[in-house]
Every structure is written in structure tokens, then in C-alpha cells.
Write a protein that holds these residues in place. Structure first.
Motif, PDB file in Angstrom:
ATOM      1  N   ALA A  48      35.107  48.349  41.359  1.00 26.15           N
ATOM      2  CA  ALA A  48      35.957  48.491  40.177  1.00 26.15           C
ATOM      3  C   ALA A  48      35.197  48.147  38.905  1.00 26.15           C
ATOM      4  N   VAL A  49      34.423  47.081  38.949  1.00 27.80           N
ATOM      5  CA  VAL A  49      33.659  46.672  37.762  1.00 27.80           C
ATOM      6  C   VAL A  49      32.622  47.733  37.410  1.00 27.80           C
ATOM      7  N   ALA A  50      31.990  48.314  38.431  1.00 23.10           N
ATOM      8  CA  ALA A  50      31.017  49.383  38.172  1.00 23.10           C
ATOM      9  C   ALA A  50      31.703  50.599  37.555  1.00 23.10           C
ATOM     10  N   LEU A  51      32.882  50.944  38.050  1.00 20.62           N
ATOM     11  CA  LEU A  51      33.600  52.113  37.530  1.00 20.62           C
ATOM     12  C   LEU A  51      34.051  51.912  36.086  1.00 20.62           C
ATOM     13  N   ALA A  52      34.258  50.661  35.687  1.00 17.20           N
ATOM     14  CA  ALA A  52      34.704  50.377  34.321  1.00 17.20           C
ATOM     15  C   ALA A  52      33.686  50.810  33.274  1.00 17.20           C
ATOM     16  N   ASP A  53      32.441  51.009  33.681  1.00 18.81           N
ATOM     17  CA  ASP A  53      31.432  51.515  32.752  1.00 18.81           C
ATOM     18  C   ASP A  53      31.631  52.994  32.441  1.00 18.81           C
ATOM     19  N   TYR A  54      32.454  53.668  33.245  1.00 12.28           N
ATOM     20  CA  TYR A  54      32.594  55.113  33.114  1.00 12.28           C
ATOM     21  C   TYR A  54      34.012  55.575  32.762  1.00 12.28           C
ATOM     22  N   PHE A  55      35.026  54.745  33.073  1.00 10.07           N
ATOM     23  CA  PHE A  55      36.406  55.180  32.928  1.00 10.07           C
ATOM     24  C   PHE A  55      37.144  54.340  31.890  1.00 10.07           C
ATOM     25  N   GLU A  56      38.125  54.971  31.258  1.00  9.68           N
ATOM     26  CA  GLU A  56      38.937  54.268  30.274  1.00  9.68           C
ATOM     27  C   GLU A  56      39.799  53.198  30.931  1.00  9.68           C
ATOM     28  N   ARG A  57      40.229  53.455  32.178  1.00  9.23           N
ATOM     29  CA  ARG A  57      41.092  52.503  32.895  1.00  9.23           C
ATOM     30  C   ARG A  57      40.753  52.543  34.378  1.00  9.23           C
ATOM     31  N   VAL A  58      40.691  51.368  34.993  1.00  7.46           N
ATOM     32  CA  VAL A  58      40.436  51.271  36.431  1.00  7.46           C
ATOM     33  C   VAL A  58      41.512  50.395  37.061  1.00  7.46           C
ATOM     34  N   GLU A  59      42.228  50.960  38.013  1.00  3.69           N
ATOM     35  CA  GLU A  59      43.176  50.193  38.810  1.00  3.69           C
ATOM     36  C   GLU A  59      42.477  49.784  40.106  1.00  3.69           C
ATOM     37  N   ALA A  60      42.543  48.500  40.421  1.00  4.75           N
ATOM     38  CA  ALA A  60      41.860  47.979  41.602  1.00  4.75           C
ATOM     39  C   ALA A  60      42.864  47.233  42.469  1.00  4.75           C
ATOM     40  N   THR A  61      43.053  47.690  43.696  1.00  2.70           N
ATOM     41  CA  THR A  61      44.071  47.113  44.574  1.00  2.70           C
ATOM     42  C   THR A  61      43.467  46.592  45.861  1.00  2.70           C
ATOM     43  N   ASP A  62      44.160  45.608  46.439  1.00  2.69           N
ATOM     44  CA  ASP A  62      43.779  45.079  47.747  1.00  2.69           C
ATOM     45  C   ASP A  62      45.010  44.379  48.328  1.00  2.69           C
ATOM     46  N   ILE A  63      45.070  44.281  49.651  1.00  2.00           N
ATOM     47  CA  ILE A  63      46.202  43.579  50.259  1.00  2.00           C
ATOM     48  C   ILE A  63      45.979  42.074  50.308  1.00  2.00           C
ATOM     49  N   SER A  64      44.756  41.623  49.996  1.00  2.00           N
ATOM     50  CA  SER A  64      44.418  40.209  50.112  1.00  2.00           C
ATOM     51  C   SER A  64      44.426  39.518  48.745  1.00  2.00           C
ATOM     52  N   GLU A  65      45.341  38.589  48.550  1.00  2.00           N
ATOM     53  CA  GLU A  65      45.343  37.809  47.316  1.00  2.00           C
ATOM     54  C   GLU A  65      44.086  36.953  47.213  1.00  2.00           C
ATOM     55  N   GLN A  66      43.611  36.457  48.366  1.00  2.00           N
ATOM     56  CA  GLN A  66      42.404  35.620  48.359  1.00  2.00           C
ATOM     57  C   GLN A  66      41.185  36.415  47.912  1.00  2.00           C
ATOM     58  N   GLN A  67      41.085  37.655  48.371  1.00  2.00           N
ATOM     59  CA  GLN A  67      39.974  38.491  47.929  1.00  2.00           C
ATOM     60  C   GLN A  67      40.048  38.747  46.426  1.00  2.00           C
ATOM     61  N   LEU A  68      41.232  39.078  45.945  1.00  2.00           N
ATOM     62  CA  LEU A  68      41.383  39.367  44.520  1.00  2.00           C
ATOM     63  C   LEU A  68      41.117  38.133  43.665  1.00  2.00           C
ATOM     64  N   ALA A  69      41.373  36.950  44.220  1.00  2.00           N
ATOM     65  CA  ALA A  69      41.087  35.718  43.474  1.00  2.00           C
ATOM     66  C   ALA A  69      39.591  35.545  43.224  1.00  2.00           C
ATOM     67  N   GLN A  70      38.758  36.207  44.064  1.00  2.00           N
ATOM     68  CA  GLN A  70      37.302  36.139  43.902  1.00  2.00           C
ATOM     69  C   GLN A  70      36.769  37.265  43.017  1.00  2.00           C
ATOM     70  N   ALA A  71      37.643  38.174  42.596  1.00  2.00           N
ATOM     71  CA  ALA A  71      37.192  39.349  41.861  1.00  2.00           C
ATOM     72  C   ALA A  71      36.748  38.993  40.442  1.00  2.00           C
ATOM     73  N   ARG A  76      39.048  46.785  31.030  1.00  2.00           N
ATOM     74  CA  ARG A  76      39.508  48.070  31.561  1.00  2.00           C
ATOM     75  C   ARG A  76      39.800  48.034  33.060  1.00  2.00           C
ATOM     76  N   VAL A  77      39.674  46.862  33.711  1.00  2.00           N
ATOM     77  CA  VAL A  77      39.999  46.758  35.136  1.00  2.00           C
ATOM     78  C   VAL A  77      41.272  45.941  35.306  1.00  2.00           C
ATOM     79  N   HIS A  78      42.235  46.503  36.032  1.00  2.00           N
ATOM     80  CA  HIS A  78      43.494  45.809  36.317  1.00  2.00           C
ATOM     81  C   HIS A  78      43.606  45.626  37.825  1.00  2.00           C
ATOM     82  N   TYR A  79      43.661  44.362  38.266  1.00  2.00           N
ATOM     83  CA  TYR A  79      43.763  44.041  39.686  1.00  2.00           C
ATOM     84  C   TYR A  79      45.224  43.816  40.065  1.00  2.00           C
ATOM     85  N   GLN A  80      45.583  44.268  41.276  1.00  2.00           N
ATOM     86  CA  GLN A  80      46.910  43.959  41.785  1.00  2.00           C
ATOM     87  C   GLN A  80      46.925  44.056  43.304  1.00  2.00           C
ATOM     88  N   VAL A  81      47.833  43.296  43.923  1.00  2.00           N
ATOM     89  CA  VAL A  81      48.022  43.350  45.370  1.00  2.00           C
ATOM     90  C   VAL A  81      48.820  44.606  45.694  1.00  2.00           C
TER      91      VAL A  81
END
Length: 245
Positions: A48-71, A76-81
């Protein structure tokens, strides 16, 4: 979609390899716009962070709250479970959908239905993974034995899709032929050990046996490694890329 990485999310974030710029540049040759991308099963957010160099908006999802806590936070990057197979994104939202080293955990039919719903016409789905690391002719057989024999029985059944390079997974898109990519890292022996500790099979082994199998492997590798030096490590990458025709 299974969650096998929450318990070791800190190790996963610290030691997982990163993807080369050339991979993203190849994908982007086929993407018709730069308004929005969805990185599905983002984990620690490296794609997601790499894609933010190219896109106006990046949605980044995962089922793990613990993983997202390390993101890593990024403009331009929006994280959500969210599950891969069902999101709240409007139809035809994205120019690009990416999945790095996670497609094998999904329900393929429902995921593809969701991708087709949220991709714009002509949008691109890029999915990839990486094979077992390669270091040297002396070290590689030790790692292969560890992978197949020691922790082999503790891999989830879906792991066979990695070994098959996703070739047996349904892919209902106009597919594009892709070149070979590799991730190159320069790691110390300690970093190599940390990477092995992030394996889901290692965590399953520890739970079943009450001991960590990684130190014995590192003891085997140590005589073949200058402990004061880093060593080049290669992760071959396989990828499938399709256009939502």
C-alpha cells in the motif's frame, strides 16, 4: 480467509522481504488510471505504501487488526479491517487491485466476484507471491529440509498454491504474460532467523511441540556463514496479472 499471522505480526512486519520497484512499474504499464488502488490483505502495508507513490488514493485492507497495527502510516493510504471477499467499497471504485502473498487464503469465487464489482472497466488485478529463498548451494538444502521435513507438516493446506505458483487458482480475467522478478535482500544471520520465525508453520510447530525449531536450523547454517557479514538472499517472485475486460 484465514488469519495465521496475527500472533507474530511484529516479526512479520520486521522481517518480511519487500518487493522491487520493477514489479510495480511493470504492473502500472497496464493500469488505465491513477485515481485509486486497493491493496487487499495488506498485512503490514508495504505494498500500500509503495502504491501511494503512484495513486491519488490507496485503500488497504486486512482481516488482522494486529497486522494493521504494525502498518506504516502514509499519505493517501487508508487502512481498515475487512475481509477480502466482501467490502463496503462502491462499485467500479478502483483502477488496480493488488494481493501480495495472500491470494491462496481466499475463497476464490467470492473474491473474484468482489474484484469484478469494485474494479473499473479495464482495471487490473495483480496477484503475486514468492518462493522459498535461495542463498547458496551449501545452505539451500538445509533450508529446504527444514521447510519440507521439520515444519512441513505444519504448513496450512493452502500452501500448495504457493508451490504451484498460483497456476491452479481460477483467474477469470484477460491475462497478461509476466516476466520473472526477484526480491534481493542483504541479511545478517540474525535477520535470517527472524524471517524464519515469522513463518506460520514455525508458529504451529511451536504450539504443537512446545519448542522453537529455528535455533537448530541456525546452528546448522552458522558454520557456512560469516557471522560478521551480511549475505545476499534471493526470493523468486511469481505473478499473475489480469485485465477486467
Amino acid at each position: 480467509m484465514k488469519d495465521l499471522f496475527s500472533k507474530q505480526s511484529d516479526a512479520y512486519a520486521k522481517y518480511r522481504p519487500t518487493y522491487p520497484t520493477e514489479l510495480f512499474e511493470f504492473i502500472l504499464k497496464y493500469v488505465p488510471g491513477r485515481e485509486a488502488a486497493w491493496d487487499c490483505a495488506t498485512g503490514n502495508g508495504q505494498v500500500a505504501v509503495a502504491l501511494a507513490d503512484y495513486f491519488e488514493r490507496v485503500e488497504a485492507t486486512d482481516i488482522s487488526e494486529q497486522q494493521l497495527a504494525q502498518a506504516e502510516p502514509a499519505q493517501r493510504v487508508h487502512y481498515q479491517v475487512s475481509r477480502a471477499e466482501e467490502t463496503t467499497f462502491p462499485a467500479e471504485s478502483f483502477n488496480l487491485v493488488t494481493v501480495g502473498q495472500a491470494l491462496h487464503w481466499f475463497n476464490f469465487e467470492t473474491f473474484h466476484s468482489e474484484v469484478k464489482r469494485v474494479l473499473k472497466p479495464g482495471g487490473v488485478l495483480a496477484v503475486w507471491g514468492y518462493e522459498l529463498l535461495e542463498i547458496s548451494p551449501e545452505i539451500d538444502p538445509l533450508i529446504l529440509d527444514f521447510y519440507t521435513t521439520v515444519v512441513g507438516p505444519y504448513w496450512a493446506p493452502e500452501r500448495h498454491h504457493i508451490q504451484e505458483k498460483y497456476t491452479k487458482i481460477p483467474f477469470p480475467y484477460q491475462e497478461v504474460q509476466v516476466p520473472v522478478f526477484s526480491m534481493i535482500k542483504h541479511w545478517s544471520l540474525e535477520e535470517l532467523s527472524g524471517y524464519f520465525s515469522s513463518w506460520s508453520s514455525v508458529q504451529a510447530y511451536k504450539e504443537a511441540n512446545g519448542e522453537d525449531p529455528v535455533p537448530e536450523l541456525i546452528d546448522q547454517i552458522s558454520p557456512l556463514w560469516d557471522v560478521d557479514q551480511v549475505q545476499e538472499i534471493e526470493f523468486p517472485i511469481f505473478m499473475r496479472l489480469g485485465i477486467n475486460a
